[in-house]
Design a protein around this motif. Structure first.
Motif, PDB file in Angstrom:
ATOM      1  N   ILE A  51       1.567  -1.422   3.005  1.00 54.60           N
ATOM      2  CA  ILE A  51       1.040  -0.116   3.399  1.00 54.60           C
ATOM      3  C   ILE A  51       0.498  -0.157   4.822  1.00 54.60           C
ATOM      4  CG2 ILE A  51      -0.801   1.563   2.929  1.00 54.60           C
ATOM      5  CD1 ILE A  51      -0.421   0.874  -0.072  1.00 54.60           C
ATOM      6  N   VAL A  52      -0.085  -1.291   5.216  1.00 54.63           N
ATOM      7  CA  VAL A  52      -0.549  -1.447   6.598  1.00 54.63           C
ATOM      8  C   VAL A  52       0.609  -1.194   7.560  1.00 54.63           C
ATOM      9  CG1 VAL A  52      -1.415  -3.084   8.315  1.00 54.63           C
ATOM     10  CG2 VAL A  52      -2.428  -3.031   6.036  1.00 54.63           C
ATOM     11  N   LEU A  53       1.762  -1.770   7.261  1.00 53.26           N
ATOM     12  CA  LEU A  53       2.929  -1.647   8.143  1.00 53.26           C
ATOM     13  C   LEU A  53       3.496  -0.227   8.154  1.00 53.26           C
ATOM     14  CD1 LEU A  53       4.747  -4.966   7.140  1.00 53.26           C
ATOM     15  CD2 LEU A  53       3.423  -4.544   9.222  1.00 53.26           C
ATOM     16  N   SER A  54       3.692   0.344   6.958  1.00 55.55           N
ATOM     17  CA  SER A  54       4.309   1.676   6.887  1.00 55.55           C
ATOM     18  C   SER A  54       3.386   2.750   7.466  1.00 55.55           C
ATOM     19  CB  SER A  54       4.684   2.019   5.441  1.00 55.55           C
ATOM     20  OG  SER A  54       3.548   2.044   4.602  1.00 55.55           O
ATOM     21  N   SER A  55       2.081   2.649   7.190  1.00 58.03           N
ATOM     22  CA  SER A  55       1.142   3.658   7.694  1.00 58.03           C
ATOM     23  C   SER A  55       0.963   3.538   9.207  1.00 58.03           C
ATOM     24  CB  SER A  55      -0.210   3.541   6.983  1.00 58.03           C
ATOM     25  OG  SER A  55      -0.793   2.273   7.184  1.00 58.03           O
ATOM     26  N   LEU A  56       0.989   2.292   9.730  1.00 57.08           N
ATOM     27  CA  LEU A  56       0.875   2.110  11.179  1.00 57.08           C
ATOM     28  C   LEU A  56       2.091   2.710  11.887  1.00 57.08           C
ATOM     29  CD1 LEU A  56      -0.485   0.938  13.686  1.00 57.08           C
ATOM     30  CD2 LEU A  56       0.692  -1.226  13.236  1.00 57.08           C
TER      31      LEU A  56
END
Length: 243
Positions: A51-56
């Motif tokens: 989620i860190v990657l997709s939201s960033l």
């Protein structure tokens, strides 16, 4: 080779949904990883890292389009973080089935509200009720801590129907807020050895590309279409909780 391709497609799909709707995608990532053989705690930690990657990725696009309300993000996170900790503490004291029932009913109500057309909210955003943002932060944080999910499925509908934020801004603001929430959780899980780094790395390219594509799509479709799509997601998550 086929395994890498499937990981890319999986990441691409989850990232696209996350970027399009401003959600973390944990409700898709966790059950998928469990089906692939990951233990639950490892699946949750790996999901947060994803989620860190997709939201960033999605946030960068939303920021460039001017669709992130930083004041809302700051107000929400001030309340979300401590209440997420409180929710995690309370989770051992409250029956899980009752929690799921209450949450499912809340999601169904929000789905109904999202599906209704409100032209006033889709105006210029001058009627945003900033004083209501802490309530969203508290609810989102509690639910995240109690049920171990990202608050995205609550952020967007509450931002839109309760705070009065136009749909595209609700999606963009939620994406940016989720980055900080997921990052804090991912760091904690990583320190506990509950992040499958290899799986996260394999999913990363698809998540990053999908997050950007989803965010771009969110700015090209009609707000009414976004609302109805999100209402559908809320109904699916509610049914998953009930069943």
């Amino acid at each position: 080779m086929l395994h890498y391709l499937l990981d890319f497609i999986l990441g691409l799909g989850i990232g696209f949904i996350a970027g399009l709707l401003g959600v973390g995608g944990g409700f898709l990532i966790v059950p998928t990883l469990v089906l692939l053989g990951e233990p639950m705690h490892l699946a949750i930690g790996t999901s947060l890292a994803c989620i860190v990657l997709s939201s960033l990725s999605a946030s960068i696009t939303h920021i460039k389009r001017g669709a992130v309300l930083y004041r809302v993000v700051l107000l929400k996170e001030i309340f979300s973080v401590p209440f997420a900790v409180l929710g995690a503490y309370l989770s051992s004291m409250i029956a899980g089935e009752k929690l799921k029932l209450i949450f499912a009913l809340l999601l169904l109500y929000l789905a109904y509200k999202m599906a209704r057309r409100d032209k006033n909210i889709e105006g210029n955003g001058s009627e945003i009720h900033y004083s209501r943002v802490p309530v969203v932060g508290i609810l989102s944080g509690l639910v995240s801590g109690l049920l171990g999910i990202s608050g995205g499925v609550l952020n967007v509908p509450l931002f839109h129907t309760f705070v009065g934020i136009p749909m595209r801004y609700a999606v963009g603001t939620s994406s940016f807020a989720l980055f900080f929430t997921a990052l804090a959780g991912a760091i904690e899980h990583y320190q506990l050895g509950q992040v499958d780094v290899r799986t996260a790395v394999l999913l990363a390219p698809g998540l990053i590309i999908g997050g950007r594509l989803g965010a771009l799509t969110a700015h090209s479709v009609r707000p009414e279409t976004l609302r109805r799509a999100f209402a559908g997601v809320l109904i699916l998550v509610a049914l998953k909780m009930l069943l």
